[in-house]
Design a protein around this motif. Structure first.
Motif, PDB file in Angstrom:
ATOM      1  N   GLU A 260       0.744  -1.164   0.082  1.00 22.00           N
ATOM      2  CA  GLU A 260       0.030  -0.078  -0.099  1.00 22.00           C
ATOM      3  C   GLU A 260       0.721   1.225   0.100  1.00 22.00           C
ATOM      4  N   GLU A 261       2.114   1.309   0.826  1.00 22.21           N
ATOM      5  CA  GLU A 261       3.008   2.518   0.665  1.00 22.21           C
ATOM      6  C   GLU A 261       3.597   2.574  -0.410  1.00 22.21           C
ATOM      7  N   LEU A 262       4.215   1.533  -1.142  1.00 19.02           N
ATOM      8  CA  LEU A 262       4.625   1.594  -2.343  1.00 19.02           C
ATOM      9  C   LEU A 262       3.797   2.281  -3.250  1.00 19.02           C
ATOM     10  N   ASP A 263       2.344   1.859  -3.416  1.00 18.04           N
ATOM     11  CA  ASP A 263       1.551   2.587  -4.446  1.00 18.04           C
ATOM     12  C   ASP A 263       1.316   3.765  -4.060  1.00 18.04           C
ATOM     13  N   LEU A 264       1.502   4.350  -2.805  1.00 18.38           N
ATOM     14  CA  LEU A 264       1.073   5.631  -2.564  1.00 18.38           C
ATOM     15  C   LEU A 264       2.424   6.616  -2.739  1.00 18.38           C
ATOM     16  N   LEU A 265       3.749   6.113  -2.536  1.00 20.10           N
ATOM     17  CA  LEU A 265       4.855   6.738  -2.890  1.00 20.10           C
ATOM     18  C   LEU A 265       5.369   6.627  -4.226  1.00 20.10           C
ATOM     19  N   ARG A 266       4.838   6.000  -5.339  1.00 13.25           N
ATOM     20  CA  ARG A 266       5.355   5.846  -6.569  1.00 13.25           C
ATOM     21  C   ARG A 266       5.696   6.856  -7.280  1.00 13.25           C
ATOM     22  N   VAL A 267       6.909   7.032  -7.897  1.00 10.39           N
ATOM     23  CA  VAL A 267       7.373   8.230  -8.576  1.00 10.39           C
ATOM     24  C   VAL A 267       7.997   7.774  -9.977  1.00 10.39           C
ATOM     25  N   ASN A 268       8.464   8.634 -10.454  1.00  7.06           N
ATOM     26  CA  ASN A 268       9.572   8.222 -11.525  1.00  7.06           C
ATOM     27  C   ASN A 268      10.979   8.019 -11.169  1.00  7.06           C
TER      28      ASN A 268
ATOM     29  N   ARG B   9      30.198   7.256 -14.492  1.00  3.48           N
ATOM     30  CA  ARG B   9      30.226   6.588 -13.229  1.00  3.48           C
ATOM     31  C   ARG B   9      30.144   7.696 -11.904  1.00  3.48           C
ATOM     32  N   LYS B  10      30.068   8.653 -12.119  1.00  3.65           N
ATOM     33  CA  LYS B  10      30.347   9.788 -11.141  1.00  3.65           C
ATOM     34  C   LYS B  10      29.233   9.771 -10.077  1.00  3.65           C
ATOM     35  N   PHE B  11      28.027   9.342 -10.514  1.00  2.00           N
ATOM     36  CA  PHE B  11      26.856   9.312  -9.510  1.00  2.00           C
ATOM     37  C   PHE B  11      26.222   7.782  -9.614  1.00  2.00           C
ATOM     38  N   SER B  12      27.048   6.825  -9.611  1.00  2.00           N
ATOM     39  CA  SER B  12      26.839   5.730  -9.667  1.00  2.00           C
ATOM     40  C   SER B  12      25.809   5.099  -8.174  1.00  2.00           C
ATOM     41  N   ASP B  13      26.000   5.720  -7.270  1.00  3.50           N
ATOM     42  CA  ASP B  13      25.119   5.390  -6.039  1.00  3.50           C
ATOM     43  C   ASP B  13      23.725   5.783  -6.514  1.00  3.50           C
ATOM     44  N   ALA B  14      23.422   6.879  -7.174  1.00  2.00           N
ATOM     45  CA  ALA B  14      22.148   7.482  -7.391  1.00  2.00           C
ATOM     46  C   ALA B  14      21.535   6.471  -8.361  1.00  2.00           C
ATOM     47  N   ALA B  15      22.424   6.214  -9.584  1.00  2.00           N
ATOM     48  CA  ALA B  15      21.974   5.117 -10.395  1.00  2.00           C
ATOM     49  C   ALA B  15      21.702   3.820  -9.939  1.00  2.00           C
ATOM     50  N   ARG B  16      22.408   3.432  -9.014  1.00  2.00           N
ATOM     51  CA  ARG B  16      21.984   2.314  -8.368  1.00  2.00           C
ATOM     52  C   ARG B  16      20.728   2.263  -7.748  1.00  2.00           C
ATOM     53  N   LEU B  17      20.576   3.128  -6.799  1.00  2.00           N
ATOM     54  CA  LEU B  17      19.354   3.483  -6.378  1.00  2.00           C
ATOM     55  C   LEU B  17      18.202   3.417  -7.227  1.00  2.00           C
ATOM     56  N   GLN B  18      18.334   4.110  -8.315  1.00  2.00           N
ATOM     57  CA  GLN B  18      17.207   4.286  -9.508  1.00  2.00           C
ATOM     58  C   GLN B  18      16.995   3.018 -10.122  1.00  2.00           C
ATOM     59  N   VAL B  19      17.816   2.005 -10.366  1.00  2.00           N
ATOM     60  CA  VAL B  19      17.761   0.689 -10.753  1.00  2.00           C
ATOM     61  C   VAL B  19      16.928  -0.128  -9.597  1.00  2.00           C
ATOM     62  N   ALA B  20      17.480  -0.152  -8.479  1.00  2.00           N
ATOM     63  CA  ALA B  20      16.756  -0.819  -7.263  1.00  2.00           C
ATOM     64  C   ALA B  20      15.279  -0.434  -7.281  1.00  2.00           C
ATOM     65  N   TYR B  21      15.007   0.843  -7.447  1.00  2.00           N
ATOM     66  CA  TYR B  21      13.617   1.242  -7.257  1.00  2.00           C
ATOM     67  C   TYR B  21      12.762   0.437  -8.615  1.00  2.00           C
ATOM     68  N   TYR B  22      13.442   0.467  -9.712  1.00  2.00           N
ATOM     69  CA  TYR B  22      12.896  -0.154 -10.856  1.00  2.00           C
ATOM     70  C   TYR B  22      12.659  -1.557 -10.508  1.00  2.00           C
ATOM     71  N   LEU B  23      13.536  -2.143  -9.839  1.00  2.00           N
ATOM     72  CA  LEU B  23      13.363  -3.580  -9.481  1.00  2.00           C
ATOM     73  C   LEU B  23      12.500  -3.826  -8.654  1.00  2.00           C
ATOM     74  N   LEU B  24      12.109  -2.907  -7.516  1.00  2.00           N
ATOM     75  CA  LEU B  24      11.241  -3.055  -6.553  1.00  2.00           C
ATOM     76  C   LEU B  24       9.820  -2.782  -7.113  1.00  2.00           C
ATOM     77  N   TYR B  25       9.829  -1.996  -7.963  1.00  2.00           N
ATOM     78  CA  TYR B  25       8.452  -1.616  -8.693  1.00  2.00           C
ATOM     79  C   TYR B  25       8.001  -2.891  -9.637  1.00  2.00           C
ATOM     80  N   LEU B  26       8.786  -3.492 -10.486  1.00  2.00           N
ATOM     81  CA  LEU B  26       8.529  -4.442 -11.104  1.00  2.00           C
ATOM     82  C   LEU B  26       8.285  -5.646 -10.318  1.00  2.00           C
ATOM     83  N   LYS B  27       8.874  -5.784  -9.364  1.00  2.00           N
ATOM     84  CA  LYS B  27       8.643  -7.001  -8.397  1.00  2.00           C
ATOM     85  C   LYS B  27       7.066  -6.945  -7.545  1.00  2.00           C
ATOM     86  N   HIS B  28       6.938  -5.640  -7.268  1.00  2.00           N
ATOM     87  CA  HIS B  28       5.556  -5.193  -6.917  1.00  2.00           C
ATOM     88  C   HIS B  28       4.497  -5.519  -7.851  1.00  2.00           C
ATOM     89  N   LEU B  29       4.900  -5.606  -9.256  1.00  2.00           N
ATOM     90  CA  LEU B  29       4.159  -5.808 -10.319  1.00  2.00           C
ATOM     91  C   LEU B  29       3.750  -7.227 -10.444  1.00  2.00           C
TER      92      LEU B  29
END
Length: 182
Positions: free
Chosen positions: A15-23, A96-116
């Protein structure tokens, strides 16, 4: 560079993921600079004025152009650069300068897809200029970091003013530098 000091918390409920979903851009910006995120969330966009953004778009367009399933838009919300096979998503980055941010972005995609219901997919960051790759797997710790990011994004979006940040060396090349530092 850390802008947020909240400790890693529990993962999100469905439910929280549904409420907090972003791009994904918001997740990336949250990890880089909360002020940049605030402007972007208020639809103040400066990316169209930045040469580095244009270079990144060109690299994205030209890299892996023979792979099918590029720029896959899901729920008019997240845009996965490349879906490779049934179990892997790719995110192409200029540097690769902001690879931590990119890693978090990909992790969000993985979480979102898992949620689906996509199951446990694997993400991969690709840095074509450097001929580098980095695999991203959604661990409980990374899932909790995504949860913190989504909660933090909501807080920043609801703020009436942009957060105060300290000047960093990367601010010089940021598309939002003029707004922040005049």
């Amino acid at each position: 560079m850390k802008y947020h000091t909240t400790p890693v918390s529990k993962a999100l409920s469905e439910e929280e993921l549904d409420l907090l979903r972003v791009n994904g851009t918001k997740v990336n910006y949250w990890a880089i600079c909360p002020r940049k995120l605030w402007f972007f969330a208020k639809r103040i966009t400066m990316e169209h004025t930045a040469d580095r953004v244009a270079l990144g778009r060109l690299l994205h367009r030209e890299s892996y152009s023979k792979l099918p399933r590029r720029d896959v838009l899901i729920h008019n919300l997240i845009r996965v650069d490349v879906v490779e096979g049934e179990e892997k998503i790719l995110e192409v980055k200029y540097s690769r300068k902001f690879s931590d941010a990119a890693r978090l972005q990909v992790a969000y995609y993985l979480l979102y897809l898992k949620h689906l219901g996509a199951g446990d997919m694997v993400g991969e960051l690709r840095f074509p200029r450097d001929h580098r790759r980095e695999q991203v797997r959604l661990t409980p710790d990374l899932e909790a970091k995504v949860a913190d990011a989504l909660r933090g994004i909501r807080e920043i979006e609801q703020s009436p003013r942009p957060p105060h940040v300290q000047f960093q060396s990367h601010c010089l090349r940021c598309a939002y530098a003029e707004l922040c530092w005049g």
